[in-house]
Design a protein around this motif. Structure first.
Motif, PDB file in Angstrom:
ATOM      1  N   PHE A   8       0.788  -1.059  -0.007  1.00  0.00           N
ATOM      2  CA  PHE A   8      -0.121   0.127   0.086  1.00  0.00           C
ATOM      3  C   PHE A   8       0.757   1.120   0.081  1.00  0.00           C
ATOM      4  CE2 PHE A   8      -2.424  -3.249   1.775  1.00  0.00           C
ATOM      5  CZ  PHE A   8      -3.962  -3.072   1.381  1.00  0.00           C
ATOM      6  N   ALA A   9       0.608   2.012  -1.046  1.00  0.00           N
ATOM      7  CA  ALA A   9       1.517   3.213  -1.022  1.00  0.00           C
ATOM      8  C   ALA A   9       0.540   4.376  -0.437  1.00  0.00           C
ATOM      9  CB  ALA A   9       2.099   3.691  -2.285  1.00  0.00           C
ATOM     10  N   ILE A  10       0.590   4.775   0.439  1.00  0.00           N
ATOM     11  CA  ILE A  10      -0.003   5.931   1.369  1.00  0.00           C
ATOM     12  C   ILE A  10       0.510   7.281   0.820  1.00  0.00           C
ATOM     13  CG2 ILE A  10      -0.578   6.884   3.445  1.00  0.00           C
ATOM     14  CD1 ILE A  10      -0.177   3.861   4.555  1.00  0.00           C
ATOM     15  N   ASP A  11      -0.490   8.121   0.144  1.00  0.00           N
ATOM     16  CA  ASP A  11      -0.113   9.284  -0.152  1.00  0.00           C
ATOM     17  C   ASP A  11      -1.034  10.107  -0.032  1.00  0.00           C
ATOM     18  OD1 ASP A  11       1.234  11.519  -1.371  1.00  0.00           O
ATOM     19  OD2 ASP A  11       1.285  10.363  -3.570  1.00  0.00           O
ATOM     20  N   LEU A  12      -1.428  10.903   0.922  1.00  0.00           N
ATOM     21  CA  LEU A  12      -2.352  11.833   1.343  1.00  0.00           C
ATOM     22  C   LEU A  12      -1.983  13.322   1.217  1.00  0.00           C
ATOM     23  CD1 LEU A  12      -3.677  10.475   4.861  1.00  0.00           C
ATOM     24  CD2 LEU A  12      -4.024   9.515   2.563  1.00  0.00           C
ATOM     25  N   LYS A  13      -2.783  13.835   0.275  1.00  0.00           N
ATOM     26  CA  LYS A  13      -2.585  15.250  -0.153  1.00  0.00           C
ATOM     27  C   LYS A  13      -3.811  16.026   0.545  1.00  0.00           C
ATOM     28  CE  LYS A  13      -0.027  14.698  -4.258  1.00  0.00           C
ATOM     29  NZ  LYS A  13       0.069  12.963  -4.155  1.00  0.00           N
ATOM     30  N   PRO A  14      -3.753  17.592   0.718  1.00  0.00           N
ATOM     31  CA  PRO A  14      -4.809  18.370   1.281  1.00  0.00           C
ATOM     32  C   PRO A  14      -5.964  18.059   0.510  1.00  0.00           C
ATOM     33  CG  PRO A  14      -2.568  19.627   0.969  1.00  0.00           C
ATOM     34  CD  PRO A  14      -2.622  18.212   0.343  1.00  0.00           C
ATOM     35  N   PRO A  15      -7.182  18.211   1.092  1.00  0.00           N
ATOM     36  CA  PRO A  15      -7.414  18.401   2.495  1.00  0.00           C
ATOM     37  C   PRO A  15      -7.166  17.027   3.181  1.00  0.00           C
ATOM     38  CG  PRO A  15      -9.624  17.892   1.296  1.00  0.00           C
ATOM     39  CD  PRO A  15      -8.593  18.104   0.277  1.00  0.00           C
ATOM     40  N   LEU A  16      -6.233  17.287   4.317  1.00  0.00           N
ATOM     41  CA  LEU A  16      -5.714  16.224   5.151  1.00  0.00           C
ATOM     42  C   LEU A  16      -6.678  15.917   6.303  1.00  0.00           C
ATOM     43  CD1 LEU A  16      -2.323  17.012   4.830  1.00  0.00           C
ATOM     44  CD2 LEU A  16      -3.093  15.061   3.921  1.00  0.00           C
ATOM     45  N   THR A  25      -3.483  15.829  10.928  1.00  0.00           N
ATOM     46  CA  THR A  25      -2.293  15.497  10.591  1.00  0.00           C
ATOM     47  C   THR A  25      -1.234  16.384  10.965  1.00  0.00           C
ATOM     48  OG1 THR A  25      -3.489  14.770   8.365  1.00  0.00           O
ATOM     49  CG2 THR A  25      -1.185  15.469   8.386  1.00  0.00           C
ATOM     50  N   GLY A  26      -1.507  17.809  11.263  1.00  0.00           N
ATOM     51  CA  GLY A  26      -0.458  18.524  11.892  1.00  0.00           C
ATOM     52  C   GLY A  26       0.161  17.940  13.301  1.00  0.00           C
ATOM     53  N   ARG A  27      -0.629  17.588  14.114  1.00  0.00           N
ATOM     54  CA  ARG A  27      -0.470  17.114  15.458  1.00  0.00           C
ATOM     55  C   ARG A  27       0.323  15.721  15.140  1.00  0.00           C
ATOM     56  NH1 ARG A  27      -5.704  16.294  17.321  1.00  0.00           N
ATOM     57  NH2 ARG A  27      -4.862  15.210  18.815  1.00  0.00           N
ATOM     58  N   TYR A  28      -0.001  14.861  14.311  1.00  0.00           N
ATOM     59  CA  TYR A  28       0.615  13.639  14.012  1.00  0.00           C
ATOM     60  C   TYR A  28       2.240  14.042  13.445  1.00  0.00           C
ATOM     61  CZ  TYR A  28       1.513   9.133  11.739  1.00  0.00           C
ATOM     62  OH  TYR A  28       2.001   7.923  11.031  1.00  0.00           O
ATOM     63  N   ALA A  29       2.259  15.031  12.662  1.00  0.00           N
ATOM     64  CA  ALA A  29       3.544  15.449  12.169  1.00  0.00           C
ATOM     65  C   ALA A  29       4.504  15.724  13.263  1.00  0.00           C
ATOM     66  CB  ALA A  29       3.630  16.503  10.875  1.00  0.00           C
ATOM     67  N   GLN A  30       3.739  16.753  13.993  1.00  0.00           N
ATOM     68  CA  GLN A  30       4.660  17.302  15.147  1.00  0.00           C
ATOM     69  C   GLN A  30       5.091  16.158  16.214  1.00  0.00           C
ATOM     70  OE1 GLN A  30       2.398  19.068  18.229  1.00  0.00           O
ATOM     71  NE2 GLN A  30       3.686  20.746  18.345  1.00  0.00           N
ATOM     72  N   ALA A  31       4.178  15.123  16.339  1.00  0.00           N
ATOM     73  CA  ALA A  31       4.536  13.909  17.344  1.00  0.00           C
ATOM     74  C   ALA A  31       5.711  13.139  16.804  1.00  0.00           C
ATOM     75  CB  ALA A  31       3.347  13.163  17.682  1.00  0.00           C
ATOM     76  N   ARG A  63       0.658  24.912  11.915  1.00  0.00           N
ATOM     77  CA  ARG A  63       0.208  25.987  10.816  1.00  0.00           C
ATOM     78  C   ARG A  63       0.613  25.758   9.241  1.00  0.00           C
ATOM     79  NH1 ARG A  63       0.566  27.406  15.701  1.00  0.00           N
ATOM     80  NH2 ARG A  63      -0.864  29.078  16.546  1.00  0.00           N
ATOM     81  N   ARG A  64       1.207  24.932   8.912  1.00  0.00           N
ATOM     82  CA  ARG A  64       1.879  24.762   7.716  1.00  0.00           C
ATOM     83  C   ARG A  64       0.428  24.067   6.814  1.00  0.00           C
ATOM     84  NH1 ARG A  64       7.561  24.827   6.935  1.00  0.00           N
ATOM     85  NH2 ARG A  64       7.254  24.618   4.579  1.00  0.00           N
ATOM     86  N   ASP A  65       0.549  24.565   5.413  1.00  0.00           N
ATOM     87  CA  ASP A  65      -0.616  24.083   4.702  1.00  0.00           C
ATOM     88  C   ASP A  65      -0.070  23.011   3.644  1.00  0.00           C
ATOM     89  OD1 ASP A  65       0.789  25.997   2.950  1.00  0.00           O
ATOM     90  OD2 ASP A  65      -1.267  27.301   2.833  1.00  0.00           O
ATOM     91  N   ASP A  66       1.249  23.085   3.506  1.00  0.00           N
ATOM     92  CA  ASP A  66       1.846  22.104   2.457  1.00  0.00           C
ATOM     93  C   ASP A  66       2.463  20.755   2.959  1.00  0.00           C
ATOM     94  OD1 ASP A  66       3.950  23.081   4.272  1.00  0.00           O
ATOM     95  OD2 ASP A  66       5.113  23.682   2.675  1.00  0.00           O
ATOM     96  N   LEU A  67       1.716  20.367   4.101  1.00  0.00           N
ATOM     97  CA  LEU A  67       1.880  18.945   4.595  1.00  0.00           C
ATOM     98  C   LEU A  67       1.450  18.027   3.654  1.00  0.00           C
ATOM     99  CD1 LEU A  67       1.536  19.251   8.630  1.00  0.00           C
ATOM    100  CD2 LEU A  67       3.547  19.396   7.046  1.00  0.00           C
ATOM    101  N   THR A  68       2.064  16.752   3.463  1.00  0.00           N
ATOM    102  CA  THR A  68       1.441  15.560   2.974  1.00  0.00           C
ATOM    103  C   THR A  68       1.597  14.418   3.754  1.00  0.00           C
ATOM    104  OG1 THR A  68       3.602  15.203   1.638  1.00  0.00           O
ATOM    105  CG2 THR A  68       1.620  16.550   0.581  1.00  0.00           C
TER     106      THR A  68
END
Length: 288
Positions: free
Chosen positions: A217-225, A229-235, A270-275
């Motif tokens: 499975f190639a997971i590739d999530l793009k906005p809207p996420l 997601t931001g908290r997951y990236a931070q952690a 706060r970023r809007d360019d996360l994937t």
């Protein structure tokens, strides 16, 4: 003095356990569609022998077992984990979902001994086998616990367990930061987790299983996420920061600090360019 030191160690371990539990919960929220897809596939494969009892090996905070119990409404679950904190959190989630009567938690270190769990029709091992000292012995135990015709789903990651979130050019003057972090992480994990990225198909066959399918499975999530997601990236980045801090350049550390900050304008919150990009491979193996 000795007692104080022991208490400090204990609370540090507790803090790390709580941070890991939080990370697993966020991962379950963000990767929900992947989990849903895998359990739908299991549902198809078990139509001849719908599971009455499901075993989750290394259940963590319960993403796997709770998703499976929603999918198989007639089934009960056994959640095995070495970490009491994780199981406690799982129990709370099961209660909130009105499922506590369907889940039994068992604290067990599978490197030491196999607990008495009885027979099951379905076993689930998500990102847990690579942590075992002797995964082949554990697979043999799982084989013995499955009814003939029963299914084992093994979900593993490529050589790096953490997804990628950031664009290559962060706009913070440190292009390629995530790639450098991941290269360091790969070196560290190669020593600590020698079974990561193992040939699980061959190991399953060696334990007596008939491997029915292997799917990446190639997971590739793009906005809207998903909202978390931001908290997951931070952690995730905080975990990298605490694990690799002493091996990173001062500039990279300073950039990471900006990214994991709760309030700053450069924070991942706060970023809007996360994937979210990750690779997971799933093996479906049956006890003949």
């Amino acid at each position: 003095m000795g007692n104080h030191h022991h208490h400090h160690q204990h609370s540090a371990a507790e803090h790390d356990g709580a941070a890991m539990a939080e990370l697993l919960d966020l991962e379950a929220e963000v990767l929900h569609s992947y989990l849903s897809e895998v359990t739908a596939w299991i549902h198809e494969l078990t139509s001849d022998l719908p599971p009455r009892r499901i075993l989750d090996l290394g259940s963590g905070t319960g993403a796997g077992i709770l998703t499976l119990l929603r999918r198989f409404e007639e089934a009960d679950g056994i959640a095995l984990d070495v970490d009491e904190h994780m199981l406690h959190r799982l129990g709370g989630k099961a209660r909130d979902l009105g499922m506590d009567h369907r889940v039994r938690t068992v604290q067990a270190d599978l490197d030491v001994a196999w607990p008495a769990v009885g027979t099951v029709e379905l076993a689930w091992a998500s990102a847990s086998l690579h942590h075992m000292a002797d995964p082949d012995r554990v697979l043999t135990e799982v084989f013995s616990s499955l009814r003939p015709g029963g299914l084992l789903a093994v979900l593993e990651m490529d050589s790096l367990p953490l997804p990628r979130f950031l664009p290559d050019d962060l706009g913070l003057g440190r292009p390629g930061l995530e790639a450098r972090c991941r290269a360091l992480l790969a070196e560290t994990l190669a020593d600590r987790l020698p079974h990561l990225d193992s040939g699980w198909g061959a190991r399953l066959a060696g334990a007596g299983f008939a491997v029915e399918a292997e799917r990446t499975f190639a997971i590739d999530l793009k906005p809207p996420l998903p909202a978390s997601t931001g908290r997951y990236a931070q952690a995730t980045l905080r975990r990298i920061r605490s694990g690799l801090g002493d091996r990173m350049s001062a500039d990279d550390l300073a950039t990471l600090d900006i990214l994991v900050d709760d309030d700053g304008p450069g924070s991942v919150l706060r970023r809007d360019d996360l994937t979210v990009r990750a690779t997971r491979t799933v093996w479906m193996a049956r006890r003949p």
